[in-house]
Design an enzyme around this catalytic site. Structure first.
Site, mmCIF file in Angstrom:
data_model
loop_
_atom_site.group_PDB
_atom_site.id
_atom_site.type_symbol
_atom_site.label_atom_id
_atom_site.label_comp_id
_atom_site.label_asym_id
_atom_site.label_seq_id
_atom_site.Cartn_x
_atom_site.Cartn_y
_atom_site.Cartn_z
ATOM 1 N N LYS A 124 0.858 -1.190 0.000
ATOM 2 C CA LYS A 124 0.000 0.000 0.000
ATOM 3 C C LYS A 124 0.888 1.232 0.000
ATOM 4 O O LYS A 124 2.013 1.176 0.514
ATOM 5 C CB LYS A 124 -0.880 0.025 1.255
ATOM 6 C CG LYS A 124 -2.113 0.884 1.129
ATOM 7 C CD LYS A 124 -3.263 0.090 0.531
ATOM 8 C CE LYS A 124 -4.464 0.943 0.211
ATOM 9 N NZ LYS A 124 -5.622 0.087 -0.142
ATOM 10 N N ASP A 164 -7.148 4.209 -4.438
ATOM 11 C CA ASP A 164 -7.776 4.067 -3.115
ATOM 12 C C ASP A 164 -8.401 5.441 -2.829
ATOM 13 O O ASP A 164 -8.647 6.209 -3.772
ATOM 14 C CB ASP A 164 -6.743 3.657 -2.050
ATOM 15 C CG ASP A 164 -7.390 3.186 -0.746
ATOM 16 O OD1 ASP A 164 -7.851 2.037 -0.708
ATOM 17 O OD2 ASP A 164 -7.457 3.960 0.229
HETATM 18 P P1 NDP Z 1 -13.019 7.676 -2.744
HETATM 19 O O1 NDP Z 1 -11.965 8.683 -2.532
HETATM 20 O O2 NDP Z 1 -13.584 7.471 -4.101
HETATM 21 O O3 NDP Z 1 -14.256 7.980 -1.774
HETATM 22 C C1 NDP Z 1 -14.065 8.050 -0.412
HETATM 23 C C2 NDP Z 1 -15.402 8.404 0.243
HETATM 24 O O4 NDP Z 1 -15.267 8.238 1.647
HETATM 25 C C3 NDP Z 1 -15.792 9.848 0.022
HETATM 26 O O5 NDP Z 1 -17.187 9.953 0.039
HETATM 27 C C4 NDP Z 1 -15.167 10.535 1.219
HETATM 28 O O6 NDP Z 1 -15.776 11.744 1.592
HETATM 29 C C5 NDP Z 1 -15.396 9.514 2.300
HETATM 30 N N1 NDP Z 1 -14.338 9.629 3.317
HETATM 31 C C6 NDP Z 1 -13.003 9.513 3.125
HETATM 32 N N2 NDP Z 1 -12.344 9.735 4.260
HETATM 33 C C7 NDP Z 1 -13.283 9.995 5.186
HETATM 34 C C8 NDP Z 1 -13.222 10.301 6.555
HETATM 35 N N3 NDP Z 1 -12.048 10.392 7.193
HETATM 36 N N4 NDP Z 1 -14.403 10.474 7.208
HETATM 37 C C9 NDP Z 1 -15.581 10.400 6.563
HETATM 38 N N5 NDP Z 1 -15.697 10.119 5.242
HETATM 39 C C10 NDP Z 1 -14.567 9.917 4.578
HETATM 40 O O7 NDP Z 1 -12.427 6.318 -2.152
HETATM 41 P P2 NDP Z 1 -12.900 4.818 -2.427
HETATM 42 O O8 NDP Z 1 -14.353 4.758 -2.641
HETATM 43 O O9 NDP Z 1 -11.991 4.239 -3.427
HETATM 44 O O10 NDP Z 1 -12.532 4.127 -1.024
HETATM 45 C C11 NDP Z 1 -13.457 4.008 0.048
HETATM 46 C C12 NDP Z 1 -13.014 2.898 0.974
HETATM 47 O O11 NDP Z 1 -12.971 1.663 0.254
HETATM 48 C C13 NDP Z 1 -11.622 3.053 1.579
HETATM 49 O O12 NDP Z 1 -11.623 2.494 2.872
HETATM 50 C C14 NDP Z 1 -10.744 2.201 0.667
HETATM 51 O O13 NDP Z 1 -9.572 1.763 1.315
HETATM 52 C C15 NDP Z 1 -11.692 1.053 0.393
HETATM 53 N N6 NDP Z 1 -11.414 0.255 -0.797
HETATM 54 C C16 NDP Z 1 -11.295 0.842 -2.028
HETATM 55 C C17 NDP Z 1 -11.069 0.054 -3.135
HETATM 56 C C18 NDP Z 1 -11.019 0.630 -4.520
HETATM 57 O O14 NDP Z 1 -10.905 -0.162 -5.454
HETATM 58 N N7 NDP Z 1 -11.104 1.930 -4.704
HETATM 59 C C19 NDP Z 1 -10.910 -1.395 -3.020
HETATM 60 C C20 NDP Z 1 -11.128 -1.908 -1.690
HETATM 61 C C21 NDP Z 1 -11.358 -1.096 -0.644
HETATM 62 P P3 NDP Z 1 -15.016 13.130 1.306
HETATM 63 O O15 NDP Z 1 -15.181 13.378 -0.144
HETATM 64 O O16 NDP Z 1 -15.704 14.125 2.170
HETATM 65 O O17 NDP Z 1 -13.584 12.933 1.711
HETATM 66 O O1 2IT Z 2 -7.974 -1.682 -0.701
HETATM 67 C C1 2IT Z 2 -7.914 -2.152 -1.847
HETATM 68 O O2 2IT Z 2 -8.073 -3.359 -2.065
HETATM 69 C C2 2IT Z 2 -7.708 -1.238 -2.959
HETATM 70 N N1 2IT Z 2 -7.646 -0.037 -2.762
HETATM 71 C C3 2IT Z 2 -7.524 -1.768 -4.351
HETATM 72 C C4 2IT Z 2 -6.123 -2.272 -4.561
HETATM 73 C C5 2IT Z 2 -5.770 -2.672 -5.954
HETATM 74 O O3 2IT Z 2 -4.586 -2.966 -6.151
HETATM 75 O O4 2IT Z 2 -6.616 -2.714 -6.836
#
Ligand code: NDP
Ligand code: 2IT
Length: 444
Positions: A124, A164
């Site tokens: 990461k 992420d």
């Molecule tokens: P994005 O940046 O697209 O969206 C993040 C969302 O979460 C936004 O709505 C954001 O709001 C909110 N958020 C972020 N930080 C905080 C905080 N500290 N408190 C409250 N709300 C918060 O990220 P993703 O959708 O990609 O990721 C979301 C989660 O999913 C994370 O935990 C990530 O690790 C996990 N994840 C992502 C993957 C991927 O493929 N993208 C794969 C697996 C897991 P705001 O705009 O106000 O910051």
């Molecule tokens: O938390 C996760 O699994 C991710 N943000 C996606 C990682 C990836 O390599 O696609």
């Protein structure tokens, strides 16, 4: 050392890394019985080698903003474990990013990637760069400055980053561009790329869709239909929006979405048109979820999380520790039957404890959100073969991977009363594969 001794030793050595210790404690306490069945693991001090990252890069990133000011951020890449494949995992841009958060994420990623059935190790990276309010050019310059250092540590068979929080298609494009220039190669280093330059169909959708597929597998064990169920989602980013999209297509009602400022509440369920508005709001205008409430006149809970509303299913999809013990109590009192985590470690240990004690269907992130990295693995395969698969092919593979992950959780997590402890199942299944690979490869 015994598993429990390793944990206390890590607490002594890394006292300022609470998120890392939280993730490690959960895994160690759930795999301990299985671990103790293998005296050879202890002889090889396997658990300690598995908990401490292989290496950590940290560096200063200097860049110039639109006003001509020089900005300095920290950049990191944690290469946690590559026993079963190249290091693999996303990059996070958020002002809260520090070494503890990235160490927890890299640790979790190692077990998640093991569960996917694909050959990927865990890693990461990220930066405390805050993309909010930055111009496109600022984001580009920052990504380039980040990659000017990171590029020498990554490669298609070494370490493959992705997105992420704060890192989506735009950022991956800029980082990949700089990588390509520095390394003088056009390979699959980075997943989540644009479709025109090696990206995979269904990668943007994969985490959210995968979480819904996992949920369907869980619901099937109790003969429950998703249709008409009320689902509370947190977040409004990549994971949250595609979770909502899949749920709507299956006839479920998405009653909440949120961002770090507050939550919108739509008791009758968000419509497809409204979801389209959220996609545009978040990806094009980069606005706040509050604007949705203003546009559609729905309820808005300023500064609050979604968990107080009445729902059947909760899918936390924003960030770590966003659902605490009180939230869990409220959800259970309101009759929640399933919690499936889109985010990484969104539930605090107290919340997890309550879900497990109540024996609801509770899926930890490392199982439920593994669809994203799974399709990243499929993107790597397509890049290596220099071909691309259709959306139908990728989606079918994603569904089968999520089913397989569910089966592994059931195999290792089934309890005497017939219920499944998905936390234990995911941790033991993920651990055993990495442990066996590490044993076979000697002490390195
Ligand atoms: P994005 O940046 O697209 O969206 C993040 C969302 O979460 C936004 O709505 C954001 O709001 C909110 N958020 C972020 N930080 C905080 C905080 N500290 N408190 C409250 N709300 C918060 O990220 P993703 O959708 O990609 O990721 C979301 C989660 O999913 C994370 O935990 C990530 O690790 C996990 N994840 C992502 C993957 C991927 O493929 N993208 C794969 C697996 C897991 P705001 O705009 O106000 O910051
Ligand atoms: O938390 C996760 O699994 C991710 N943000 C996606 C990682 C990836 O390599 O696609």
């Amino acid at each position: 050392m015994k598993a429990s001794e390793v944990l206390s030793d890590l607490k002594r050595r890394f006292p300022n890394e609470p998120e890392y210790l939280q993730a490690v404690e959960e895994v160690i306490t759930t795999i301990e019985d299985e671990y103790n069945k293998h005296p050879e693991f202890e002889r090889y001090n396997l658990i300690e080698r598995l908990c401490i990252p292989d290496r950590i890069f940290s560096f200063r990133i200097s860049w110039v903003d639109d006003k001509g000011n020089v900005q300095n951020n920290m950049g990191y890449r944690i290469q946690h474990n590559n026993a079963i494949g190249p290091y693999k995992g996303g990059i996070r841009f958020h002002s809260s990013v520090n070494q503890s958060i990235l160490k927890f994420l890299a640790f979790e990623q190692t077990f998640k990637n093991s569960l996917t059935t694909l050959p990927m190790g865990g890693g990461k990276g990220g930066s405390d760069f805050n993309p909010k309010g930055k111009s496109d050019m600022e984001v580009m310059r920052f990504c380039q400055a980040f990659l000017a250092e990171l590029w020498r540590h990554i490669g298609p068979d070494t370490d493959v980053p992705a997105g992420d929080i704060g890192v989506g298609g735009r950022e991956v494009g800029y980082m990949f561009g700089m990588y390509k220039k520095m390394a003088r190669e056009h390979t699959g280093t980075f997943t989540g790329k644009g479709l025109e330059f090696g990206g995979s169909l269904v990668r943007p959708e994969a985490t959210g869709y995968g979480n819904v597929y996992f949920l369907l597998n869980m619901l099937a064990t109790r003969g429950i239909d998703i249709k008409g169920k009320k689902v509370a989602i947190s977040g409004s980013g990549n994971v949250a929006t595609y979770t909502a999209k899949k749920l709507l297509s299956l006839g479920a009602k998405v009653v909440t979405m949120s961002d770090s400022n507050g939550t919108i509440y739509v008791p009758e369920g968000i419509s497809e048109e409204q979801l389209e508005y959220i996609f545009k709001l978040k990806n094009i205008y980069r606005g706040r979820i509050k604007e949705f409430a203003e546009e559609y006149g729905c309820e808005y809970f300023d500064g609050e999380r979604p968990w107080k509303v009445k729902c059947d299913i909760a899918m936390p999809s924003a960030t770590q520790n966003e659902l605490d013990g009180d939230d869990a109590r409220m959800l259970l009192e309101n009759g929640v039957i399933a919690v499936s985590e889109g985010a990484n470690m969104p539930s605090t240990p107290e919340a997890v404890h309550q879900f497990l004690a109540a024996k609801i269907l509770y899926a930890p992130g490392k199982a439920a959100n593994a669809g994203g990295v799974s399709v990243s693995g499929l993107e790597m395969s397509q890049n290596s073969e220099k071909i691309s698969w259709s959306a139908e092919e990728v989606d079918a593979k994603l569904q089968s991977i999520m089913k397989n992950i569910h089966e592994q959780c059931v195999k290792y997590g089934i309890q005497e009363d017939g219920t499944v402890n998905y936390v234990k199942g995911a941790n033991v299944a993920g651990f055993m594969k990495v442990a066996k690979a590490m044993m076979a490869q000697g002490i390195i």
